[in-house]
Design an enzyme around this catalytic site. Structure first.
Site, short mmCIF file in Angstrom:
data_model
loop_
_atom_site.label_atom_id
_atom_site.label_comp_id
_atom_site.label_asym_id
_atom_site.label_seq_id
_atom_site.Cartn_x
_atom_site.Cartn_y
_atom_site.Cartn_z
N HIS A 217 0.60 -1.18 0.02
CA HIS A 217 -0.12 0.12 -0.07
C HIS A 217 0.90 1.23 -0.07
CE1 HIS A 217 0.80 -1.35 4.29
NE2 HIS A 217 0.69 -0.02 4.63
N HIS B 101 -1.16 0.23 12.82
CA HIS B 101 -1.29 -0.38 11.31
C HIS B 101 -0.30 -1.20 11.06
CE1 HIS B 101 -4.58 2.20 9.68
NE2 HIS B 101 -4.44 2.96 10.53
#
Length: 343
Positions: free
Chosen positions: A62, A296
């Site tokens: 990502h 995260h």
């Protein structure tokens, strides 16, 4: 809400190295009009900061926050590399789940991935022959049954059975095992007398994850002209781990065990009696994550790498939940992402 979809899987992709694989992923996103070609820079920088290897042959590449300007529309695509691609200098990946997210819409998908990885799916991911197989693997929910010391309470003040049931439900709600509506699905007339003053009650309505709470009343109560001191509240759904549940039932239907269960007042001892996970009696520290969205993948990876330097075990829990190893990225992300999506 984003979802894993068969039409978003690209099978039989080929790449000789990670850089070529990242370009392949960006090409797929560009083709589907999710990003501009410049998104490759965001993916590359993110990998330089910390490899996005998730585990069991799966990576979740990502972009960086700065690369969000290259995102036209939030989306997720899956690419299968049957020959494998070395991802972090050590591990090969066979499936890349590339994320283009303008906000945090993708967190639900990451939750699905981390739950799926509780099972050993590495070989199945590698050998997958179709998009249907890939989606089926990732959406499979592992069998489970939460038995934990933090789902046990003793000396509970209760005026009647309904009070005790409410207390049992609150323990399950606090641990995100059930949601609003579970309490109304508990039928007093369906309670089972296990022996002495021990009763059980069960519901499969509004259950997020199978679990058992156990509460002991401060004073003996009366139910159906029998005594009630201990209540076992069972939250069940299709993911119920039947083997673990049967072991629990064997204990609860054993006359001697039930007698001990009814007499014991220490939650730690009760947890040991029913084979529940115990709260470690270790030095500990409570911290608040500064990021409102929790931990995260990148900071989780740093935490894993840091803790692996220590010989002993390091456990992490979120909101007094079950403890997981801080040395396992999959378990750590699963623990944190479940919290993220239900907080």
């Amino acid at each position: 809400m984003l979802a894993l979809d068969i039409q978003h899987v690209r099978m039989k992709q080929h790449a000789t190295d990670k850089a070529q694989a990242l370009q392949c992923l960006v090409d797929i996103l560009v083709e589907d009009q999710l990003v501009t070609p410049d998104y490759i820079h965001g993916l590359t920088v993110r990998e330089q900061q910390s490899a996005t290897y998730l585990g069991q042959g799966i990576a979740i590449p990502h972009g960086t926050p700065q690369s969000r300007q290259c995102i036209l529309k939030t989306g997720i695509r899956l690419a299968h590399f049957p020959e494998g691609v070395v991802w972090d200098g050590e591990n090969k990946i066979y499936l890349a789940v590339v994320i283009a997210a303008k906000s945090d819409e993708h967190l639900q998908v990451l939750q699905i991935l981390t739950r799926a990885l509780i099972n050993d799916v590495a070989d199945q991911v590698k050998q997958a022959q179709s998009a249907e197989q890939i989606i089926s693997l990732l959406q499979a929910q592992p069998a489970s049954l939460a038995l934990h010391e933090n789902l046990i309470a003793t000396q509970v003040p209760a005026l009647d059975v309904e009070d005790l049931i409410w207390q049992a439900t609150q323990l399950l709600k606090q641990q995100k095992m059930v949601e609003c509506g579970f309490l109304s699905g508990l039928n007093l007339n369906s309670m089972i007398h296990l022996g002495e003053a021990v009763w059980s009650i069960t519901s499969n309505q509004h259950v997020l994850s199978p679990a058992v709470s156990l509460v002991k009343a401060e004073q003996v109560l009366s139910h159906q002209q029998e005594m009630l001191k201990t209540l076992v509240c069972i939250a069940s759904n299709e993911q119920l781990d039947m083997q673990r549940f049967q072991r629990l039932m064997d204990i609860l239907f054993d006359t001697e065990q039930v007698h001990t269960l009814n007499q014991e007042q220490d939650s730690h001892q009760l947890a040991q009696l029913i084979g529940a996970e115990l709260i470690p009696d270790w030095p500990s520290r409570r911290i608040v994550l500064a990021n409102a969205h929790g931990l995260h993948a990148r900071p989780a990876t740093h935490l894993v790498n840091m803790t692996k330097k220590f010989a002993g075990d390091i456990l992490v829990a979120v909101d007094e939940g079950a403890y997981v190893s801080a040395k396992s990225l999959t378990k750590l992300l699963g623990c944190v992402l479940i919290w993220l999506c239900t907080k």
